[in-house]
Design a protein around this motif. Structure first.
Motif, PDB file in Angstrom:
ATOM      1  N   GLY A  47      -9.265   5.921  -4.707  1.00  0.00           N
ATOM      2  CA  GLY A  47     -10.595   5.311  -4.695  1.00  0.00           C
ATOM      3  C   GLY A  47     -10.858   4.563  -3.411  1.00  0.00           C
ATOM      4  N   TYR A  48      -9.846   3.833  -2.929  1.00  0.00           N
ATOM      5  CA  TYR A  48      -9.986   3.104  -1.668  1.00  0.00           C
ATOM      6  C   TYR A  48      -8.586   2.751  -1.173  1.00  0.00           C
ATOM      7  N   VAL A  49      -8.284   3.123   0.041  1.00  0.00           N
ATOM      8  CA  VAL A  49      -7.032   2.750   0.694  1.00  0.00           C
ATOM      9  C   VAL A  49      -7.364   2.346   2.118  1.00  0.00           C
ATOM     10  N   GLU A  50      -6.869   1.179   2.539  1.00  0.00           N
ATOM     11  CA  GLU A  50      -7.073   0.705   3.899  1.00  0.00           C
ATOM     12  C   GLU A  50      -5.756   0.853   4.656  1.00  0.00           C
ATOM     13  N   THR A  51      -5.740   1.770   5.643  1.00  0.00           N
ATOM     14  CA  THR A  51      -4.498   2.039   6.381  1.00  0.00           C
ATOM     15  C   THR A  51      -4.255   1.045   7.500  1.00  0.00           C
ATOM     16  N   HIS A  52      -5.280   0.315   7.962  1.00  0.00           N
ATOM     17  CA  HIS A  52      -5.169  -0.644   9.062  1.00  0.00           C
ATOM     18  C   HIS A  52      -4.565   0.005  10.308  1.00  0.00           C
ATOM     19  N   GLY A  53      -4.780   1.319  10.476  1.00  0.00           N
ATOM     20  CA  GLY A  53      -4.284   2.011  11.649  1.00  0.00           C
ATOM     21  C   GLY A  53      -2.797   2.265  11.654  1.00  0.00           C
TER      22      GLY A  53
ATOM     23  N   PRO B  99       0.315   4.487  11.084  1.00  0.00           N
ATOM     24  CA  PRO B  99       0.506   5.949  10.948  1.00  0.00           C
ATOM     25  C   PRO B  99       1.204   6.341   9.651  1.00  0.00           C
ATOM     26  N   ARG B 100       2.259   5.616   9.256  1.00  0.00           N
ATOM     27  CA  ARG B 100       2.997   6.003   8.051  1.00  0.00           C
ATOM     28  C   ARG B 100       2.124   5.877   6.815  1.00  0.00           C
ATOM     29  N   THR B 101       1.260   4.875   6.777  1.00  0.00           N
ATOM     30  CA  THR B 101       0.365   4.716   5.627  1.00  0.00           C
ATOM     31  C   THR B 101      -0.642   5.844   5.576  1.00  0.00           C
ATOM     32  N   ALA B 102      -1.177   6.222   6.765  1.00  0.00           N
ATOM     33  CA  ALA B 102      -2.129   7.329   6.805  1.00  0.00           C
ATOM     34  C   ALA B 102      -1.468   8.634   6.370  1.00  0.00           C
ATOM     35  N   GLU B 103      -0.209   8.849   6.765  1.00  0.00           N
ATOM     36  CA  GLU B 103       0.499  10.063   6.344  1.00  0.00           C
ATOM     37  C   GLU B 103       0.719  10.072   4.831  1.00  0.00           C
ATOM     38  N   ALA B 104       0.929   8.877   4.242  1.00  0.00           N
ATOM     39  CA  ALA B 104       1.175   8.807   2.800  1.00  0.00           C
ATOM     40  C   ALA B 104      -0.063   9.163   1.988  1.00  0.00           C
ATOM     41  N   VAL B 105      -1.261   9.031   2.593  1.00  0.00           N
ATOM     42  CA  VAL B 105      -2.492   9.386   1.877  1.00  0.00           C
ATOM     43  C   VAL B 105      -2.633  10.899   1.768  1.00  0.00           C
ATOM     44  N   GLU B 106      -2.076  11.620   2.741  1.00  0.00           N
ATOM     45  CA  GLU B 106      -2.220  13.077   2.750  1.00  0.00           C
ATOM     46  C   GLU B 106      -1.613  13.681   1.490  1.00  0.00           C
ATOM     47  N   GLY B 107      -2.298  14.664   0.947  1.00  0.00           N
ATOM     48  CA  GLY B 107      -1.843  15.318  -0.269  1.00  0.00           C
ATOM     49  C   GLY B 107      -2.462  14.757  -1.529  1.00  0.00           C
TER      50      GLY B 107
ATOM     51  N   THR C 210       0.832  -1.201   0.000  1.00  0.00           N
ATOM     52  CA  THR C 210       0.000   0.000   0.000  1.00  0.00           C
ATOM     53  C   THR C 210       0.870   1.255   0.000  1.00  0.00           C
ATOM     54  N   PHE C 211       1.937   1.228   0.779  1.00  0.00           N
ATOM     55  CA  PHE C 211       2.840   2.374   0.820  1.00  0.00           C
ATOM     56  C   PHE C 211       3.473   2.605  -0.557  1.00  0.00           C
ATOM     57  N   ALA C 212       3.867   1.526  -1.247  1.00  0.00           N
ATOM     58  CA  ALA C 212       4.447   1.665  -2.585  1.00  0.00           C
ATOM     59  C   ALA C 212       3.411   2.217  -3.565  1.00  0.00           C
ATOM     60  N   MET C 213       2.158   1.785  -3.450  1.00  0.00           N
ATOM     61  CA  MET C 213       1.106   2.281  -4.329  1.00  0.00           C
ATOM     62  C   MET C 213       0.889   3.783  -4.112  1.00  0.00           C
ATOM     63  N   LEU C 214       0.839   4.201  -2.853  1.00  0.00           N
ATOM     64  CA  LEU C 214       0.638   5.621  -2.570  1.00  0.00           C
ATOM     65  C   LEU C 214       1.843   6.442  -3.016  1.00  0.00           C
ATOM     66  N   ASP C 215       3.041   5.885  -2.870  1.00  0.00           N
ATOM     67  CA  ASP C 215       4.245   6.600  -3.317  1.00  0.00           C
ATOM     68  C   ASP C 215       4.195   6.831  -4.827  1.00  0.00           C
TER      69      ASP C 215
END
Length: 845
Positions: free
Chosen positions: A40-46, A48-56, A20-25
Motif C-alpha cells: 500500500g505504501y513503502v518509503e525507501t528513502h533512496g 537501494p536494498r529497500t528498493a530491491e526488496a519491493v521488487e516482486g 521496513t526491510f523486515a516488513m517487506l521480507d
C-alpha cells in the motif's frame, strides 16, 4: 459480516534499524505461501536494498496530492479497499497525510493520520503489516523529548499498537552508527549532523531501552491474558515480583524498605505493597496511616495497593497470584505464642498455603508484643462492667439461695440450665471477664450445693464430674461467643456512624475544594468545636496558615491536635476528641495534606512557568537586541564616520542625506528603546495612566504627524464619535504602534483609520478605533500570538523592530481600561480594533 483484520507492527528504536526491510521480507514470505499481498505504501528513502526488496510484490499506485504548492504522493486508501487483498504492507504508521484543504473538501472522509487509514483497512477485514519507531508512541512523547530534545509532532495512540502483534527490530547503537557512517540510512551530507545530534550513542541506547521496556510490558499483558484465559493460578517466575504485606503499624516502613532492597537485586525486578482490609470493615487503620504508606511506597519505587477480602491471608495470596509474584514478605507476628497455638495467624496461613511462592518472614522489634495501639479492641462501658460483675457474683449467690430454698421443684439438669442462662446474661451485660467469673462461680456452687455429696467439693458420681466440666467449658465458650458478638455489633454500629460521617465529609469536600478556611469551618461544625487553625512550624515558632473562630495559636493551646506532616498540624479548641472522632478527624487530616501538596505543586508550577517565561523573554530580548538595536546603531555610526572622514569632501546634498540617515536611525532607535521601556513598566506594574477626556481626531493627528509614511493613511472618523476617557500620551503611543504595524505589513496598500461609538458587554458607552490594512492578513489561530512580546509573525528578516509594538499597544490599552483585538479585514488583511471608555452623554465618566 467479515472479521476485522489483524495488525502486525515492526517496532524499532530509531530510523535505520531495518523495520521496513523486515516488513517487506515478511510480505515476500507470505506471498510465497500463496497469500494475496500488496504494497500500500513503502518509503525507501533512496536506500537501494529497500528498493530491491519491493521488487516482486504488487504495488498499489499512490495517489498524487498537492501540499503547500509541492506535488507529492500518499497511499490511495480507496484503491487498496477496491483491490481488497488479504494483506497490505503500509510503512510509517505515524505519518501525517499531506492532503491540502481543497482535497479535504472534495473528500470529506480523508484522514489526517495514516494510522487512521490503517484502522479502516482493519475494519474491512484486511490484515496490515506496518512499521513504527518508539518515539512516535503517544505515551513516550515527553520521555523522548527529554532524551533527544526533539518533540515528535507525529504520534500514534498506544491503544492502537497494544491491539497489534508487535515484533521488535533491534540493533545495537554502535551497529546503527556504523550503518549511518556508511551512508546506509541518510545521504552523505546529513550523516555528520545526524551522528552528532539525534544519533548520538547515548540517545540511541536510551531509545533502545525504551523500546525494550515498552515491549516487555506488552509481553506481560499478553502473559496475564493467557494465564487468565486458561485458568492458570501457578506462579510463572518470568521476572522477580515481590509483594509485601503491610498492616499500617510501626513495622510497615521497615518491611517496605526490605522489599525495595530485595527487588533491586534483580534486573527488572518490581515490588508492590498491599494492604488487605477485612470485608466486614470492622478493623483497620486510619486514612492518614494509609496515605503515609502510599507516599513511602512511592518514594521507594514501589506501587501501593489496597484490597478487600473476607480473610486477610487469602486476600494476600490471591493478590500475589494475580500479579504473578515470586516472593511475599510478611512481618513476624505480634501475637503471643499461646495465641498462635490456639489459632494460627496470618503468617502461618500464608506460609502453609503459598504453594510455589517464596515467603519471607521479616523480624522486627514489635514481634510477639501484641497489636499495640494500631487496632484498639472495642470495650464496654464502666457501668456495664459493674453490672456484669454484680450479676456474676451476687446474682449467682442469689440464684443458688433461691434454688436451695425450693429443692423439690427442680433437679440437677434444671439447675445447670438456670446457671448457664445467668452466665449468658452476664456476658451480654458486662462482657467476657464477668461472664468467665460467673461461669467459674456457678460451677463451684453447683458442685457444693447440688451435686452429691452436697456441702463439699467432692463429686461421688463420675458422670456428675463430667457434667460440671462440660458446664464450665460451655459457659466459658458461650460467654466468649456472646461477648465477641456484642463487640462486633458495637464495632459495626461505630463503623456505620463513621461511614455516614465520611460520606458527609466527601460531600463537603466536593463543595469546599481547596480552601483550607472552609475545611476548618466544616471541621468545627462536624465536631462542635469553637475554633480551629492550621499551624506550621517555622524557625520563629508556629505560624497560622488558616484560622477559624476562637483558634489556638500553638498546638499546646488547643484541646485536640491532628498531625498533617512533620511541621504542620490542625489544632482544635472546644473539647477533647474521643477515639472514634480521632479516626474520623484523620480523614480530614489526610485531605488537608493533599490540599497542601496540591497548592505547593501549583505554586511550584507557576514559579517554574514564570522562570520559563522570564528565560524566554531574556533570550528573545538578547536575540532582538543583538540584531534590531544594532542595525540603527550601525547606520548612525557609518553616517557619522563618513561625515567625520577628513579625506572626503561632501557636497551639501550628500551631507544632508547622511544627516537624514543619522536622524532616521536615531528615531528608529528611540522607538525601539521606548517600546522596551514601556514593556518594562507594564511588566513591573509601575505604569499609572492619567485619564482625561481625549478627542480621537486630535489624538490620531498627533500620532500620525511624525510617521514617515503617513501619506498612505486614510482617515474616516465618524463625527458622532464621543470623547474617549484615556491618557493622551499613552493613546498616542498606541495609535502610532498600530499604524506603523499596518504600514509595514500592508503590502503598500493604503491604511484606513475609522472610528465610531460602541457599547461594552455591560451596556456602558465605549469608543471604537479601527486600524485596517489590506496585506496578507493573519490566520485566525495565530492572531492572538501577535500580542506576544518579541513575536514577529513569520519571522520576516526585513521586519524592523523587536516585535514589541502590538504587545506594548495592548498593554497600554488595557492600562486605560480598554481592549485591543485583531480581526480579519473583509477581502483580506488585518483590522486592529481599540475600544476605550467613553464620556457619558450627561458628561459623567
Amino acid at each position: 459480516m467479515s472479521h476485522p483484520g489483524q495488525l502486525r507492527v515492526y517496532l524499532g528504536a530509531a530510523p535505520g534499524v531495518g523495520k521496513t526491510f523486515a516488513m517487506l521480507d515478511e510480505g515476500h514470505r507470505r506471498a510465497e505461501r500463496g497469500t494475496d499481498v500488496v504494497v500500500g505504501y513503502v518509503e525507501t528513502h533512496g536506500r537501494p536494498r529497500t528498493a530491491e526488496a519491493v521488487e516482486g510484490l504488487e504495488v498499489v499506485p499512490r495517489q498524487p496530492v498537492g501540499y503547500r504548492g509541492v506535488e507529492t504522493t500518499e497511499m490511495d486508501l480507496d484503491a487498496v479497499l477496491a483491490r481488497r487483498p488479504q494483506v497490505v504492507l503500509v510503512d510509517e504508521l505515524a505519518h501525517t497525510n499531506a492532503f491540502d484543504e481543497d482535497h479535504r473538501r472534495r473528500h470529506p472522509g480523508t484522514h489526517a493520520k495514516r494510522w487512521q487509514d490503517v484502522q479502516v483497512l482493519l475494519a474491512a477485514g484486511i490484515d496490515v503489516v506496518t512499521t513504527l519507531n518508539v518515539q512516535h508512541l503517544e505515551s513516550l512523547n515527553d520521555v523522548v523529548e527529554a532524551i533527544t530534545g526533539i518533540r515528535q509532532g507525529e504520534t500514534v495512540p498506544d491503544a492502537v499498537v497494544r491491539a497489534a502483534a508487535v515484533e521488535l527490530v533491534d540493533m545495537s547503537p554502535q551497529s546503527l552508527q556504523r550503518r549511518m557512517a556508511h551512508g546506509n540510512i541518510y545521504p552523505a551530507e546529513k550523516v555528520e549532523h545526524a551522528l552528532t545530534h539525534y544519533f548520538r550513542e547515548g540517545n540511541l541506547a536510551a531509545l533502545r531501552e525504551l523500546a525494550l521496556l515498552w515491549l516487555a510490558d506488552r509481553v506481560d499483558e499478553g502473559l496475564d491474558r493467557y494465564r487468565s484465559a486458561h485458568g492458570i493460578d501457578a506462579t510463572w517466575a518470568t521476572r522477580e515480583r515481590v509483594v509485601v504485606a503491610v498492616s499500617g503499624l510501626e513495622e510497615s516502613t521497615a518491611l517496605l524498605r526490605r522489599a525495595a532492597r530485595i527487588a533491586s537485586r534483580s534486573t527488572g525486578g518490581e515490588w508492590m505493597a498491599v494492604y488487605v482490609t477485612r470485608r466486614d470493615g470492622l478493623a483497620g487503620v486510619s486514612a492518614v496511616q494509609l496515605e503515609k504508606l502510599r507516599v513511602t511506597t512511592a518514594g521507594l519505587g514501589g506501587t501501593f495497593h489496597a484490597v478487600v477480602a473476607a480473610d486477610v491471608a487469602a486476600g494476600l495470596l490471591d493478590f500475589a497470584r494475580g500479579v504473578n509474584a515470586t516472593q511475599v514478605l510478611i512481618g513476624a507476628s505480634r501475637r503471643s505464642r499461646p495465641a498462635s497455638l490456639l489459632r494460627p495467624g496470618v503468617g502461618e496461613v500464608v506460609i502453609a498455603e503459598s504453594g510455589d511462592i517464596d515467603v519471607h518472614v521479616v523480624t522486627h522489634p514489635y514481634a510477639r508484643r501484641g497489636a499495640g495501639t494500631g487496632r484498639r479492641r472495642a470495650t464496654v462501658s464502666r457501668r456495664r462492667r459493674v453490672g456484669g460483675h454484680l450479676m456474676a457474683v451476687p446474682g449467682s449467690l442469689a440464684l443458688a439461695a433461691l434454688l436451695t430454698a425450693s429443692p423439690d421443684l427442680h433437679a440437677l439438669p434444671t439447675e445447670s440450665m438456670l446457671f448457664m442462662a445467668l452466665v449468658v446474661a452476664t456476658a451480654l451485660v458486662g462482657g467476657l471477664l464477668p461472664a468467665v467469673l460467673g461461669a467459674v462461680l456457678s460451677s463451684l456452687l453447683l458442685n457444693v450445693l447440688f451435686v452429691p455429696p452436697t456441702g463439699t467439693l467432692t463429686i461421688a458420681d463420675p458422670e456428675n464430674a463430667l457434667a460440671l466440666a462440660v458446664f464450665l467449658l460451655t459457659g466459658v465458650a458461650v460467654a466468649t461467643v456472646v461477648d465477641r458478638a456484642a463487640r462486633r455489633t458495637e464495632q459495626a454500629t461505630r463503623a456505620r456512624a463513621e461511614a455516614n460521617a465520611l460520606a458527609v465529609l466527601s460531600h463537603t469536600l466536593l463543595h469546599t475544594g481547596d480552601n483550607p478556611a472552609e475545611l476548618l469551618q466544616k471541621v468545627c461544625e462536624v465536631f462542635a468545636m469553637t475554633g480551629a487553625a492550621i499551624l506550621r512550624r517555622t524557625d520563629e515558632g508556629w505560624t497560622a496558615e488558616a484560622v477559624v473562630g476562637d483558634a489556638p495559636g500553638t498546638p499546646d493551646g488547643g484541646d485536640a491536635r491532628i498531625t498533617v506532616s512533620s511541621d504542620v498540624a490542625v489544632v482544635l479548641r472546644g473539647h477533647p476528641l474521643d477515639a472514634a472522632d480521632q479516626r474520623l478527624m484523620s480523614a480530614y487530616a489526610a485531605h488537608f495534606a493533599v490540599v497542601r501538596e496540591r497548592r505547593e505543586a501549583l505554586a511550584e508550577s507557576r514559579h517554574a512557568a514564570e522562570l520559563a517565561e522570564a528565560d524566554r523573554t531574556r533570550t528573545a530580548l538578547l536575540a532582538a537586541v543583538s540584531h534590531d538595536l544594532r542595525t540603527p546603531l550601525a547606520g548612525i555610526k557609518a553616517a557619522v564616520g563618513s561625515l567625520r572622514d577628513p579625506s572626503v569632501t561632501w557636497s551639501a546634498a550628500d551631507e544632508a542625506e547622511l544627516l537624514a540617515a543619522v536622524e532616521i536611525g536615531a528615531d528608529r532607535l528611540e522607538n525601539l528603546v521606548g517600546n522596551l521601556l514601556d514593556l518594562s513598566r507594564l511588566q513591573m506594574g509601575t505604569l499609572s495612566p492619567l485619564l482625561g477626556e481625549v478627542d480621537l481626531e486630535s489624538a490620531v493627528g498627533w500620532a500620525l504627524e511624525p510617521l514617515p509614511d503617513a501619506g498612505r493613511v486614510v482617515l474616516r472618523l465618524d463625527p458622532a464619535t464621543p470623547t474617549a476617557r484615556a491618557d493622551a500620551g499613552l493613546l498616542d503611543r498606541v495609535v502610532a504602534n498600530l499604524v506603523e504595524n499596518a504600514l509595514r505589513h500592508g503590502a503598500g496598500a493604503p491604511v484606513e483609520i475609522t472610528s465610531g461609538p460602541a457599547r461594552g458587554s455591560d451596556g456602558s458607552p465605549r469608543v471604537q478605533l479601527r486600524v485596517t490594512d489590506h496585506g496578507p492578513g493573519v490566520p485566525g489561530g495565530a492572531r492572538e500570538d501577535l500580542f506576544t512580546p518579541f513575536q514577529r509573525l513569520g519571522d520576516v528578516p526585513q521586519g524592523d523592530g523587536l516585535g514589541l509594538g502590538l504587545a506594548v499597544a495592548r498593554g497600554l490599552t488595557e492600562a486605560m481600561a480598554g481592549t485591543l483585538d485583531a480581526r480579519e479585514t473583509p477581502g483580506g488583511g488585518l483590522t486592529l480594533v481599540v475600544e476605550l471608555p467613553a464620556r457619558a452623554p450627561d458628561g459623567t465618566p
